[in-house]
Motif scaffolding. Structure first.
Motif, mmCIF file in Angstrom:
data_model
loop_
_atom_site.group_PDB
_atom_site.id
_atom_site.type_symbol
_atom_site.label_atom_id
_atom_site.label_comp_id
_atom_site.label_asym_id
_atom_site.label_seq_id
_atom_site.Cartn_x
_atom_site.Cartn_y
_atom_site.Cartn_z
ATOM 1 N N GLN A 58 0.822 -1.203 0.000
ATOM 2 C CA GLN A 58 0.000 0.000 0.000
ATOM 3 C C GLN A 58 0.858 1.255 0.000
ATOM 4 O OE1 GLN A 58 -2.363 -0.761 3.521
ATOM 5 N NE2 GLN A 58 -4.188 -1.121 2.288
ATOM 6 N N ASP B 113 1.836 6.174 -7.008
ATOM 7 C CA ASP B 113 0.573 6.278 -7.741
ATOM 8 C C ASP B 113 0.371 5.068 -8.653
ATOM 9 O OD1 ASP B 113 -1.861 7.382 -8.493
ATOM 10 O OD2 ASP B 113 -1.001 8.575 -10.128
ATOM 11 N N PRO C 10 -1.409 0.946 -9.115
ATOM 12 C CA PRO C 10 -2.436 0.018 -8.645
ATOM 13 C C PRO C 10 -1.809 -1.143 -7.897
ATOM 14 C CG PRO C 10 -1.987 -0.397 -10.954
ATOM 15 C CD PRO C 10 -1.167 0.817 -10.565
ATOM 16 N N GLN D 124 -6.555 -2.893 -7.949
ATOM 17 C CA GLN D 124 -7.219 -2.145 -6.892
ATOM 18 C C GLN D 124 -6.453 -0.874 -6.578
ATOM 19 O OE1 GLN D 124 -7.000 -5.580 -4.123
ATOM 20 N NE2 GLN D 124 -9.148 -5.158 -3.731
ATOM 21 N N ALA D 125 -7.182 0.119 -6.087
ATOM 22 C CA ALA D 125 -6.522 1.273 -5.495
ATOM 23 C C ALA D 125 -5.830 0.811 -4.222
ATOM 24 C CB ALA D 125 -7.543 2.355 -5.186
ATOM 25 N N GLU E 8 -5.613 1.811 -1.203
ATOM 26 C CA GLU E 8 -6.376 1.808 0.049
ATOM 27 C C GLU E 8 -7.413 0.691 0.110
ATOM 28 O OE1 GLU E 8 -8.272 4.887 -2.723
ATOM 29 O OE2 GLU E 8 -6.245 4.211 -2.154
#
Length: 230
Positions: A79, A86, A88, A206-207, A209
């Motif tokens: 993460q 920036d 994924p 996924q992002a 977070e």
């Protein structure tokens, strides 16, 4: 394509990098040393490939199940790096990565099983597909070896530390012939990377977070009363 993968859910600390058509990896069996090893491993792979972190296209991570601290470390690192760059994130089941440690054999079911301590195991079953990936035969779960329920299959391969701890009980749960078993295998970042690349190419990212760990267990230790009953 440059994809960095991290896997620290078990005793094995590993990092892998897909750099174009090449996959390079570092792995070490190092309980309680993951925190000091994982980032230097990543930097060494990037240096070997001759690229910096800003050249990465995605971060992949073994999201568990496994040891709480190891799973949390891997997901937190993924993460943090993804947010800073920036990028994924692709989360991959550590049990699925473990399943790819089994020998390639057509037509067999694979039981991936990790010793979860406290008398329990993390387990999931798979079969290799025609493209070298995996098909899940059931869901990930935590249970005792004695209560594990497996799908029907004529032939089995078993891989993971759960076999080293509970071979006798697990062999009694198999629904077919045992073709191979190896209790000294752990999830590896190289397989996390392989599975993540498929997900990336399919647009399944996924992002940062939203990349969450999977623990399967809500508690990390037995109470004194439970220890007395164990």
């Amino acid at each position: 394509m440059n994809l960095l993968a991290i896997e620290t859910a078990t005793e094995a600390c590993s990092v892998a990098l897909i750099h174009g058509d090449e996959l390079i990896a570092r792995s070490e069996i190092a309980p309680r040393r993951h925190t000091e090893l994982v980032l230097p491993m990543a930097d060494a792979l990037l240096a070997e490939a001759g690229i910096g972190r800003h050249a990465l296209d995605a971060i992949a991570v073994g999201r568990g199940p496994g040891a709480f601290t190891g799973v949390r470390l891997a997901v937190s690192l993924a993460q943090g790096m993804a947010l800073a760059l920036d990028l994924p994130v692709i989360t991959v089941s550590s049990l699925a990565a473990l399943a790819l440690e089994a020998p390639e054999e057509a037509g067999t079911a694979i039981l991936a099983v990790i010793d979860a301590r406290m008398g329990e195991i993390y387990a999931a079953c798979y079969r290799r597909d025609d493209g070298g990936g995996l098909l899940a035969l059931d869901e990930e779960r935590i249970c005792t070896a004695e209560t594990l329920v497996l799908p029907e299959a004529g032939a089995w391969q078993v891989v993971g530390s759960g076999w080293a701890s509970y071979a006798t009980a697990l062999s009694q749960r198999l629904t077919g012939t045992l073709h191979s078993a190896d209790g000294l295998r752990y999830p590896q970042a190289a397989h996390v990377a392989e599975l993540a690349l498929r997900e990336f190419e399919a647009g399944h990212t996924q992002a940062p977070e939203l990349a969450l760990p999977v623990y399967l267990r809500d508690k990390v230790a037995l109470t004194l009363v439970e220890q007395g009953k164990a």
